[in-house]
Design a protein around this motif. Structure first.
Motif, mmCIF file in Angstrom:
data_model
loop_
_atom_site.group_PDB
_atom_site.id
_atom_site.type_symbol
_atom_site.label_atom_id
_atom_site.label_comp_id
_atom_site.label_asym_id
_atom_site.label_seq_id
_atom_site.Cartn_x
_atom_site.Cartn_y
_atom_site.Cartn_z
ATOM 1 N N ALA A 53 0.829 -1.216 0.000
ATOM 2 C CA ALA A 53 0.000 0.000 0.000
ATOM 3 C C ALA A 53 0.858 1.260 0.000
ATOM 4 N N SER A 54 1.914 1.251 -0.797
ATOM 5 C CA SER A 54 2.870 2.359 -0.785
ATOM 6 C C SER A 54 2.284 3.671 -1.299
ATOM 7 N N THR A 55 1.325 3.620 -2.230
ATOM 8 C CA THR A 55 0.752 4.877 -2.706
ATOM 9 C C THR A 55 -0.094 5.530 -1.619
ATOM 10 N N ARG A 60 -0.550 9.834 2.422
ATOM 11 C CA ARG A 60 -0.731 10.267 3.820
ATOM 12 C C ARG A 60 0.476 11.056 4.308
ATOM 13 N N ALA A 61 1.672 10.585 3.964
ATOM 14 C CA ALA A 61 2.890 11.265 4.403
ATOM 15 C C ALA A 61 2.989 12.656 3.787
ATOM 16 N N VAL A 62 2.712 12.762 2.498
ATOM 17 C CA VAL A 62 2.793 14.066 1.827
ATOM 18 C C VAL A 62 1.709 15.001 2.347
ATOM 19 N N SER A 63 0.499 14.487 2.509
ATOM 20 C CA SER A 63 -0.586 15.330 3.038
ATOM 21 C C SER A 63 -0.256 15.825 4.442
ATOM 22 N N ALA A 65 2.750 16.267 5.680
ATOM 23 C CA ALA A 65 3.828 17.250 5.570
ATOM 24 C C ALA A 65 3.286 18.604 5.113
ATOM 25 N N VAL A 66 2.347 18.595 4.175
ATOM 26 C CA VAL A 66 1.745 19.849 3.704
ATOM 27 C C VAL A 66 0.954 20.501 4.835
ATOM 28 N N ASP A 67 0.210 19.707 5.597
ATOM 29 C CA ASP A 67 -0.537 20.252 6.738
ATOM 30 C C ASP A 67 0.412 20.858 7.772
ATOM 31 N N ASP A 68 1.511 20.175 8.049
ATOM 32 C CA ASP A 68 2.504 20.710 8.992
ATOM 33 C C ASP A 68 3.095 22.018 8.484
ATOM 34 N N LEU A 69 3.355 22.093 7.175
ATOM 35 C CA LEU A 69 3.889 23.324 6.596
ATOM 36 C C LEU A 69 2.885 24.457 6.720
ATOM 37 N N LYS A 70 1.614 24.171 6.451
ATOM 38 C CA LYS A 70 0.571 25.192 6.587
ATOM 39 C C LYS A 70 0.494 25.710 8.019
#
Length: 77
Positions: A53-55, A60-63, A65-70
């Motif tokens: 289930a790598s995709t 989840r990891a990218v989302s 990271a984007v939330d943390d950046l926001k």
């Protein structure tokens, strides 16, 4: 603006047919869903496999990271 998840689902990957070795393309969404596609060369059916289930894990990891950046950018205001 599309979400990060939508952008990942819409991105294209290239893979070789296991039978004729011709390069084929598909979007990430069918890979994540484990769909079947047809080789554009030999027309064999290829079962797409999302190993471990790598995709989903990557989305989840990218989302996250984007939330943390926001959140970090909001704190800078």
């Amino acid at each position: 603006m599309p979400s990060v998840s939508d952008a990942i689902d819409g991105s294209w990957i290239t893979f070789a047919c296991p039978i004729c070795k011709l390069e084929n393309q598909c979007q990430m969404r069918p890979v994540a869903l484990g769909e079947r596609v047809h080789c554009r060369g030999c027309h064999e059916t290829i079962q797409l496999v999302d190993k471990d289930a790598s995709t989903v894990t990557a989305k989840r990891a990218v989302s996250g990271a984007v939330d943390d950046l926001k959140k970090a950018l909001r704190k800078l205001r």
